[in-house]
Design a protein around this motif. Structure first.
Motif, PDB file in Angstrom:
ATOM      1  N   PHE A   1       0.850  -1.184   0.000  1.00  0.00           N
ATOM      2  CA  PHE A   1       0.000   0.000   0.000  1.00  0.00           C
ATOM      3  C   PHE A   1       0.892   1.243   0.000  1.00  0.00           C
ATOM      4  CE2 PHE A   1      -2.757  -3.292   1.545  1.00  0.00           C
ATOM      5  CZ  PHE A   1      -4.038  -2.955   1.115  1.00  0.00           C
ATOM      6  N   LEU A   2       0.408   2.285  -0.666  1.00  0.00           N
ATOM      7  CA  LEU A   2       1.103   3.571  -0.748  1.00  0.00           C
ATOM      8  C   LEU A   2       2.535   3.433  -1.275  1.00  0.00           C
ATOM      9  CD1 LEU A   2      -0.316   5.333   2.446  1.00  0.00           C
ATOM     10  CD2 LEU A   2      -0.917   5.752   0.062  1.00  0.00           C
ATOM     11  N   ASN A   3       3.553   3.431  -0.425  1.00  0.00           N
ATOM     12  CA  ASN A   3       4.933   3.365  -0.926  1.00  0.00           C
ATOM     13  C   ASN A   3       5.433   1.936  -1.122  1.00  0.00           C
ATOM     14  OD1 ASN A   3       5.387   2.450   1.646  1.00  0.00           O
ATOM     15  ND2 ASN A   3       6.785   4.102   2.253  1.00  0.00           N
ATOM     16  N   GLY A   4       4.548   0.945  -0.915  1.00  0.00           N
ATOM     17  CA  GLY A   4       4.930  -0.448  -1.115  1.00  0.00           C
ATOM     18  C   GLY A   4       5.575  -1.087   0.095  1.00  0.00           C
ATOM     19  N   ASN A   5       5.560  -0.369   1.214  1.00  0.00           N
ATOM     20  CA  ASN A   5       6.154  -0.914   2.437  1.00  0.00           C
ATOM     21  C   ASN A   5       5.327  -0.525   3.664  1.00  0.00           C
ATOM     22  OD1 ASN A   5       8.172  -2.380   3.812  1.00  0.00           O
ATOM     23  ND2 ASN A   5       9.281  -0.498   4.315  1.00  0.00           N
ATOM     24  N   LEU A   6       4.006  -0.401   3.438  1.00  0.00           N
ATOM     25  CA  LEU A   6       3.118   0.021   4.519  1.00  0.00           C
ATOM     26  C   LEU A   6       1.891  -0.877   4.586  1.00  0.00           C
ATOM     27  CD1 LEU A   6       3.253   3.883   3.967  1.00  0.00           C
ATOM     28  CD2 LEU A   6       4.275   2.632   5.882  1.00  0.00           C
ATOM     29  N   THR A   7       1.498  -1.228   5.788  1.00  0.00           N
ATOM     30  CA  THR A   7       0.338  -2.085   6.017  1.00  0.00           C
ATOM     31  C   THR A   7      -0.757  -1.288   6.718  1.00  0.00           C
ATOM     32  OG1 THR A   7       1.782  -4.013   6.259  1.00  0.00           O
ATOM     33  CG2 THR A   7      -0.471  -4.228   7.086  1.00  0.00           C
ATOM     34  N   PRO A   8      -1.997  -1.363   6.229  1.00  0.00           N
ATOM     35  CA  PRO A   8      -3.098  -0.637   6.880  1.00  0.00           C
ATOM     36  C   PRO A   8      -3.238  -0.999   8.356  1.00  0.00           C
ATOM     37  CG  PRO A   8      -3.787  -1.473   4.745  1.00  0.00           C
ATOM     38  CD  PRO A   8      -2.443  -2.069   5.017  1.00  0.00           C
ATOM     39  N   PHE A   9      -3.749  -0.038   9.123  1.00  0.00           N
ATOM     40  CA  PHE A   9      -3.997  -0.193  10.563  1.00  0.00           C
ATOM     41  C   PHE A   9      -2.704  -0.284  11.380  1.00  0.00           C
ATOM     42  CE2 PHE A   9      -7.671  -2.052   8.348  1.00  0.00           C
ATOM     43  CZ  PHE A   9      -8.675  -1.213   8.817  1.00  0.00           C
ATOM     44  N   THR A  10      -1.632   0.241  10.825  1.00  0.00           N
ATOM     45  CA  THR A  10      -0.382   0.328  11.579  1.00  0.00           C
ATOM     46  C   THR A  10      -0.040   1.802  11.792  1.00  0.00           C
ATOM     47  OG1 THR A  10       1.005   0.319   9.587  1.00  0.00           O
ATOM     48  CG2 THR A  10       0.486  -1.822  10.581  1.00  0.00           C
ATOM     49  N   LYS A  11       0.788   2.065  12.772  1.00  0.00           N
ATOM     50  CA  LYS A  11       1.182   3.434  13.081  1.00  0.00           C
ATOM     51  C   LYS A  11       1.923   4.065  11.907  1.00  0.00           C
ATOM     52  CE  LYS A  11       3.804   6.153  16.457  1.00  0.00           C
ATOM     53  NZ  LYS A  11       4.651   6.093  17.683  1.00  0.00           N
ATOM     54  N   GLU A  12       2.791   3.279  11.276  1.00  0.00           N
ATOM     55  CA  GLU A  12       3.580   3.787  10.152  1.00  0.00           C
ATOM     56  C   GLU A  12       2.678   4.203   8.988  1.00  0.00           C
ATOM     57  OE1 GLU A  12       5.951   1.391  12.799  1.00  0.00           O
ATOM     58  OE2 GLU A  12       4.095   0.942  11.699  1.00  0.00           O
ATOM     59  N   TYR A  13       1.643   3.400   8.757  1.00  0.00           N
ATOM     60  CA  TYR A  13       0.713   3.722   7.667  1.00  0.00           C
ATOM     61  C   TYR A  13      -0.018   5.036   7.965  1.00  0.00           C
ATOM     62  CZ  TYR A  13      -3.018   3.400   4.229  1.00  0.00           C
ATOM     63  OH  TYR A  13      -3.875   3.679   3.186  1.00  0.00           O
ATOM     64  N   SER A  14      -0.513   5.174   9.174  1.00  0.00           N
ATOM     65  CA  SER A  14      -1.267   6.374   9.558  1.00  0.00           C
ATOM     66  C   SER A  14      -0.418   7.630   9.432  1.00  0.00           C
ATOM     67  CB  SER A  14      -1.780   6.232  10.995  1.00  0.00           C
ATOM     68  OG  SER A  14      -2.666   5.138  11.099  1.00  0.00           O
ATOM     69  N   ILE A  15       0.843   7.544   9.833  1.00  0.00           N
ATOM     70  CA  ILE A  15       1.739   8.702   9.758  1.00  0.00           C
ATOM     71  C   ILE A  15       1.962   9.116   8.305  1.00  0.00           C
ATOM     72  CG2 ILE A  15       4.109   9.479  10.147  1.00  0.00           C
ATOM     73  CD1 ILE A  15       4.139   7.776  12.690  1.00  0.00           C
ATOM     74  N   PHE A  16       2.218   8.134   7.454  1.00  0.00           N
ATOM     75  CA  PHE A  16       2.465   8.431   6.036  1.00  0.00           C
ATOM     76  C   PHE A  16       1.223   9.047   5.395  1.00  0.00           C
ATOM     77  CE2 PHE A  16       2.800   7.711   1.533  1.00  0.00           C
ATOM     78  CZ  PHE A  16       4.152   7.798   1.241  1.00  0.00           C
ATOM     79  N   GLU A  17       0.065   8.446   5.631  1.00  0.00           N
ATOM     80  CA  GLU A  17      -1.167   8.935   5.005  1.00  0.00           C
ATOM     81  C   GLU A  17      -1.535  10.334   5.494  1.00  0.00           C
ATOM     82  OE1 GLU A  17      -5.055   6.549   3.810  1.00  0.00           O
ATOM     83  OE2 GLU A  17      -5.198   7.267   5.878  1.00  0.00           O
ATOM     84  N   SER A  18      -1.216  10.642   6.741  1.00  0.00           N
ATOM     85  CA  SER A  18      -1.555  11.959   7.301  1.00  0.00           C
ATOM     86  C   SER A  18      -0.779  13.090   6.642  1.00  0.00           C
ATOM     87  CB  SER A  18      -1.289  11.970   8.809  1.00  0.00           C
ATOM     88  OG  SER A  18       0.102  11.847   9.081  1.00  0.00           O
ATOM     89  N   ARG A  19       0.274  12.748   5.910  1.00  0.00           N
ATOM     90  CA  ARG A  19       1.092  13.760   5.237  1.00  0.00           C
ATOM     91  C   ARG A  19       0.608  14.052   3.820  1.00  0.00           C
ATOM     92  NH1 ARG A  19       6.268  10.865   4.818  1.00  0.00           N
ATOM     93  NH2 ARG A  19       6.847  12.698   3.577  1.00  0.00           N
ATOM     94  N   ILE A  20      -0.350  13.260   3.305  1.00  0.00           N
ATOM     95  CA  ILE A  20      -0.822  13.397   1.922  1.00  0.00           C
ATOM     96  C   ILE A  20      -1.918  14.456   1.838  1.00  0.00           C
ATOM     97  CG2 ILE A  20      -1.828  12.172  -0.033  1.00  0.00           C
ATOM     98  CD1 ILE A  20      -0.715   9.594   1.139  1.00  0.00           C
ATOM     99  N   ASP A  21      -1.877  15.271   0.779  1.00  0.00           N
ATOM    100  CA  ASP A  21      -2.837  16.371   0.654  1.00  0.00           C
ATOM    101  C   ASP A  21      -4.246  15.913   0.273  1.00  0.00           C
ATOM    102  OD1 ASP A  21      -2.042  15.568  -1.845  1.00  0.00           O
ATOM    103  OD2 ASP A  21      -1.812  17.583  -2.677  1.00  0.00           O
ATOM    104  N   ILE A  22      -4.356  14.887  -0.596  1.00  0.00           N
ATOM    105  CA  ILE A  22      -5.668  14.388  -1.015  1.00  0.00           C
ATOM    106  C   ILE A  22      -5.678  12.861  -0.904  1.00  0.00           C
ATOM    107  CG2 ILE A  22      -7.407  14.308  -2.843  1.00  0.00           C
ATOM    108  CD1 ILE A  22      -6.090  16.749  -4.094  1.00  0.00           C
TER     109      ILE A  22
END
Length: 238
Positions: free
Chosen positions: A200-221
């Motif tokens: 998902f996203l950058n190819g190294n992120l799993t949904p419902f993890t802290k790392e995923y939430s941090i990355f997604e929170s930086r995206i504008d749309i």
């Protein structure tokens, strides 16, 4: 002479049967759309004409307002919406984001009724151009070879209506495949308990993890699945 006539008659009958079979096969032949082949053709056309690819927003590379998932018998429909983050920035990512799709978000239509359903509800889907209505939709298939009479009918109607709707064709995502499985089996869906991959996203992120939430929170749309209808729950009245 009798033997020759019998032999000739046998050949004529055999040829007639073969011809009928070929005609029947031709009439029953289904039009197939091979996604990877079409993609390669498009890439070759772009390279040969030296035309740069249009700048497509990250959230529109995989999902559009409407998504149609075709299988040999049915079409599954759901909607998405754009969520804007004023503190976010434009970040490139190769894989789709987790959109929060649920089985109850998917409307199911039989292939033979699909185009009629779209026409009767064009104000919702905007597939066929009417006045200022110009929709965008995504066509998806679980297999690389898209075999669906509904898809063939849709392609014919789009050409006939000279529709100006924007659409893309792709294979289904991991999330869509998982939700379809639960939808078809009529199972309770608890996404937090599913073993999602990290594609998902950058190819190294799993949904419902802290790392995923941090990355997604930086995206504008960010695209999310739209709750068109609420799931019906059993209600007990006292």
């Amino acid at each position: 002479m009798k033997l020759k006539f019998t032999y000739l008659l046998s050949i004529i009958i055999a040829c007639g049967i073969t011809s009928c079979r070929k005609d029947a096969e031709k009439q029953n032949q289904k039009v197939e759309y091979i996604i990877s082949r079409e993609d390669s053709i498009n890439d070759a056309w772009v390279k040969s004409n030296k035309v740069p690819s249009p700048l497509v927003p990250e959230d529109m590379k995989c999902y559009l307002d409407i998504v149609f998932i075709f299988d040999p018998k049915k079409v599954y429909i759901y909607q998405t919406e754009r969520n804007f983050n004023p503190d976010g920035e434009e970040i490139k990512y190769e894989y789709p984001n987790y959109i929060g799709l649920k089985p109850e978000y998917l409307l199911t239509i039989d292939n033979k009724n699909f185009v009629t359903f779209l026409k009767d509800n064009n104000s919702l889907f905007g597939v066929f151009t009417e006045g200022n209505i110009r929709g965008s939709f995504c066509i998806a298939s679980e297999t690389d070879t898209l075999k669906s009479l509904a898809f063939v009918d849709l392609a014919k109607e789009l050409k006939k209506a000279k529709s100006k709707a924007h659409y893309i064709v792709r294979k289904t995502t991991e999330e869509e495949n998982t939700v379809l499985k639960y939808k078809r089996n009529n199972q309770e869906f608890f996404p937090e308990k599913i073993s999602w991959s990290n594609k998902f996203l950058n190819g190294n992120l799993t949904p419902f993890t802290k790392e995923y939430s941090i990355f997604e929170s930086r995206i504008d749309i960010v695209r999310t699945a739209k709750e068109t209808y609420k799931k019906k729950t059993r209600k007990f009245e006292m």
